[in-house]
Write an enzyme that holds these catalytic residues in place. Sequence first.
Site, PDB file in Angstrom:
ATOM      1  N   LYS A 126      19.424  -9.668   8.342  1.00  0.00           N
ATOM      2  CA  LYS A 126      19.062 -11.053   7.992  1.00  0.00           C
ATOM      3  C   LYS A 126      19.248 -11.899   9.234  1.00  0.00           C
ATOM      4  O   LYS A 126      20.058 -11.570  10.099  1.00  0.00           O
ATOM      5  CB  LYS A 126      19.988 -11.579   6.892  1.00  0.00           C
ATOM      6  N   ASP A 166      12.272 -16.465   4.454  1.00  0.00           N
ATOM      7  CA  ASP A 166      13.317 -16.780   3.474  1.00  0.00           C
ATOM      8  C   ASP A 166      13.261 -18.305   3.341  1.00  0.00           C
ATOM      9  O   ASP A 166      12.226 -18.921   3.670  1.00  0.00           O
ATOM     10  CB  ASP A 166      14.701 -16.268   3.937  1.00  0.00           C
TER      11      ASP A 166
HETATM   12  P1  NDP Z   1      11.754 -21.872  -0.056  1.00  0.00           P
HETATM   13  O1  NDP Z   1      12.191 -22.468   1.215  1.00  0.00           O
HETATM   14  O2  NDP Z   1      10.312 -21.612  -0.287  1.00  0.00           O
HETATM   15  O3  NDP Z   1      12.274 -22.727  -1.290  1.00  0.00           O
HETATM   16  C1  NDP Z   1      13.637 -22.963  -1.472  1.00  0.00           C
HETATM   17  C2  NDP Z   1      13.819 -23.798  -2.713  1.00  0.00           C
HETATM   18  O4  NDP Z   1      15.192 -23.861  -3.031  1.00  0.00           O
HETATM   19  C3  NDP Z   1      13.363 -25.235  -2.507  1.00  0.00           C
HETATM   20  O5  NDP Z   1      12.933 -25.773  -3.733  1.00  0.00           O
HETATM   21  C4  NDP Z   1      14.647 -25.893  -2.025  1.00  0.00           C
HETATM   22  O6  NDP Z   1      14.701 -27.291  -2.215  1.00  0.00           O
HETATM   23  C5  NDP Z   1      15.676 -25.209  -2.887  1.00  0.00           C
HETATM   24  N1  NDP Z   1      16.962 -25.229  -2.185  1.00  0.00           N
HETATM   25  C6  NDP Z   1      17.242 -24.673  -0.974  1.00  0.00           C
HETATM   26  N2  NDP Z   1      18.495 -24.934  -0.620  1.00  0.00           N
HETATM   27  C7  NDP Z   1      19.011 -25.668  -1.607  1.00  0.00           C
HETATM   28  C8  NDP Z   1      20.268 -26.237  -1.836  1.00  0.00           C
HETATM   29  N3  NDP Z   1      21.261 -26.108  -0.933  1.00  0.00           N
HETATM   30  N4  NDP Z   1      20.461 -26.908  -3.003  1.00  0.00           N
HETATM   31  C9  NDP Z   1      19.478 -27.039  -3.904  1.00  0.00           C
HETATM   32  N5  NDP Z   1      18.248 -26.519  -3.744  1.00  0.00           N
HETATM   33  C10 NDP Z   1      18.031 -25.856  -2.616  1.00  0.00           C
HETATM   34  O7  NDP Z   1      12.588 -20.518  -0.172  1.00  0.00           O
HETATM   35  P2  NDP Z   1      12.332 -19.259  -1.111  1.00  0.00           P
HETATM   36  O8  NDP Z   1      11.702 -19.667  -2.389  1.00  0.00           O
HETATM   37  O9  NDP Z   1      11.696 -18.217  -0.294  1.00  0.00           O
HETATM   38  O10 NDP Z   1      13.827 -18.769  -1.377  1.00  0.00           O
HETATM   39  C11 NDP Z   1      14.572 -19.149  -2.535  1.00  0.00           C
HETATM   40  C12 NDP Z   1      15.681 -18.138  -2.764  1.00  0.00           C
HETATM   41  O11 NDP Z   1      15.105 -16.835  -2.963  1.00  0.00           O
HETATM   42  C13 NDP Z   1      16.679 -17.966  -1.609  1.00  0.00           C
HETATM   43  O12 NDP Z   1      17.943 -17.649  -2.147  1.00  0.00           O
HETATM   44  C14 NDP Z   1      16.139 -16.737  -0.874  1.00  0.00           C
HETATM   45  O13 NDP Z   1      17.154 -16.088  -0.136  1.00  0.00           O
HETATM   46  C15 NDP Z   1      15.686 -15.902  -2.052  1.00  0.00           C
HETATM   47  N6  NDP Z   1      14.704 -14.854  -1.778  1.00  0.00           N
HETATM   48  C16 NDP Z   1      13.524 -15.121  -1.162  1.00  0.00           C
HETATM   49  C17 NDP Z   1      12.608 -14.107  -0.945  1.00  0.00           C
HETATM   50  C18 NDP Z   1      11.280 -14.373  -0.343  1.00  0.00           C
HETATM   51  O14 NDP Z   1      10.493 -13.419  -0.254  1.00  0.00           O
HETATM   52  N7  NDP Z   1      10.932 -15.580   0.049  1.00  0.00           N
HETATM   53  C19 NDP Z   1      12.914 -12.729  -1.310  1.00  0.00           C
HETATM   54  C20 NDP Z   1      14.151 -12.566  -2.022  1.00  0.00           C
HETATM   55  C21 NDP Z   1      15.010 -13.600  -2.225  1.00  0.00           C
HETATM   56  P3  NDP Z   1      14.546 -28.286  -0.956  1.00  0.00           P
HETATM   57  O15 NDP Z   1      13.082 -28.298  -0.658  1.00  0.00           O
HETATM   58  O16 NDP Z   1      15.071 -29.584  -1.437  1.00  0.00           O
HETATM   59  O17 NDP Z   1      15.367 -27.701   0.161  1.00  0.00           O
HETATM   60  O1  2IT Z   2      16.013 -11.954   0.635  1.00  0.00           O
HETATM   61  C1  2IT Z   2      14.981 -11.270   0.822  1.00  0.00           C
HETATM   62  O2  2IT Z   2      14.859 -10.143   0.339  1.00  0.00           O
HETATM   63  C2  2IT Z   2      13.907 -11.852   1.617  1.00  0.00           C
HETATM   64  N1  2IT Z   2      14.011 -12.996   2.031  1.00  0.00           N
HETATM   65  C3  2IT Z   2      12.684 -11.058   1.930  1.00  0.00           C
HETATM   66  C4  2IT Z   2      12.934 -10.107   3.066  1.00  0.00           C
HETATM   67  C5  2IT Z   2      11.728  -9.372   3.594  1.00  0.00           C
HETATM   68  O3  2IT Z   2      11.928  -8.679   4.606  1.00  0.00           O
HETATM   69  O4  2IT Z   2      10.633  -9.464   3.047  1.00  0.00           O
END
Ligand code: NDP
Ligand code: 2IT
Length: 444
Positions: A126, A166
């Site tokens: 990461k 992420d």
């Molecule tokens: P994005 O940046 O697309 O969206 C993040 C969302 O979460 C936004 O709505 C954001 O709001 C909110 N958020 C972030 N930080 C905070 C906080 N401290 N308090 C409240 N809300 C918060 O990210 P993703 O959708 O990609 O990621 C969301 C989660 O999923 C994370 O935990 C990530 O690690 C996990 N994840 C993502 C993957 C991926 O493929 N993208 C894969 C597996 C897991 P705001 O705009 O206000 O910051």
């Molecule tokens: O938390 C996760 O699994 C991710 N943000 C996606 C990682 C990836 O390599 O696609």
Amino acid sequence: MSYASEVYDRVVAKNPSEPEFHQAVKEVLNTLSVVIDAHEEEYREMALLERLTEPERIIAFRVPWVDDHGKVQVNKGYRVQFNSAIGPYKGGLRFHPSVNQGILKFLGFEQIFKNSLTGLPIGGGKGGSDFDPKGKSDNEVMHFCQSFMTELCKYIGADQDVPAGDIGVGGREIGYLYGQYKRIKGLYEGVLTGKGLTWGGSLIRTQATGYGLVYILDEMLKQNNNTLAGKNVCISGSGNVAIYACEKCQQLGAKVISLSDSNGYVYDAKGIQLDIVKDIKEVRRGRIKEYVKAVPTAEYTEGRGVWNIKCDIALPCATQNELQLEDAKALVANGCKVVAEGANMPTTIEATDYLQKNNVMFMPGKAANAGGVATSALEMAQNSQRLSWTAQEVDAKLKQIMIDIYAKTADAAKRYNMENNYVAGANIAGFEKVVDAMKAQGIV
Ligand code: NDP
Ligand code: 2IT
């Protein structure tokens, strides 16, 4: 004292000020104790748990860049290369002001087991930066990404370490990062996933984490003689994972009644209109409160509180520790029966315990959100073959991977007499494959 407890105490002593990392290690070691106790002598002799909880390498670097006003800005950059026993390091990059080494270590540690569960050959890593993309121009984001990659490119490669998105890193950022990698290294290779469709990306990667979450949710419900159709679903977050979880829930006949961001949450009793959300978030990079301008019958509330909404199923899809004990109590009191984690470690240990004790079906992130990284591995496979698969092919593979993850998780829990404890099951199933590879490869 048990071997697992000794190692946990060592992790806390050696890594002060990293509470999220402690939390992730604690959860894994606690649920693995049945497996560890059965192999204690062997694991101690090869210091298996000490090695598993110590990253192979952490790269930390300065990221200087010039903003639109000509001012020099300096951020911190990191890549945690945690474990390469079963494949090249694989995991996302997070750009958010809260990012620090401890948070990236928790994420990298979780990624080891998640990637193992996918059944694909990817190790755990990461990275990221405390850079905040919010309010920055495209030009500033590009300059930051170019500076970040100028340093990172020394340590990554298609068979070495393959970052992805992420929080705060989506298609735009991956594009700028990829362009700079190619320019410096002179290599057109699959060094990043989440690429655009005209330059090596995979169909369905954008949707994969959210879709995968709902595929495993659907499978868990089916195996427990239930169904998603007709259920009220509460989702937090409104980013990549939340949006596509919402889309797939709706396709499978559920009603999604909430979304949120770090400012507040919207409640739409009639069901979220996703085209409006996509326009706000994906096109205009706006705030979720703008939803009520387009849908005046919906309600916006400033602050936390999304888990106070009455629902059947809760899908936390924002960030770590967003679902705490009082939220778990509110969910149970309102009749919520299922929680599946789209985000990484969104539920605190106390909240998880409370939900499980109150018979809420609970699917942990390392199983539930593995569809994103699994589809990243499918992108890597397509890049190696120099082919691109159709959306139907990728989607079918994603769905099968999530069904298989459910089966592995449920089976591991059952083997150790912890039926329906998917937290234990996911940790055990993920751990078994990594341990086997670590044993075979000697003390490295
Ligand atoms: P994005 O940046 O697309 O969206 C993040 C969302 O979460 C936004 O709505 C954001 O709001 C909110 N958020 C972030 N930080 C905070 C906080 N401290 N308090 C409240 N809300 C918060 O990210 P993703 O959708 O990609 O990621 C969301 C989660 O999923 C994370 O935990 C990530 O690690 C996990 N994840 C993502 C993957 C991926 O493929 N993208 C894969 C597996 C897991 P705001 O705009 O206000 O910051
Ligand atoms: O938390 C996760 O699994 C991710 N943000 C996606 C990682 C990836 O390599 O696609």
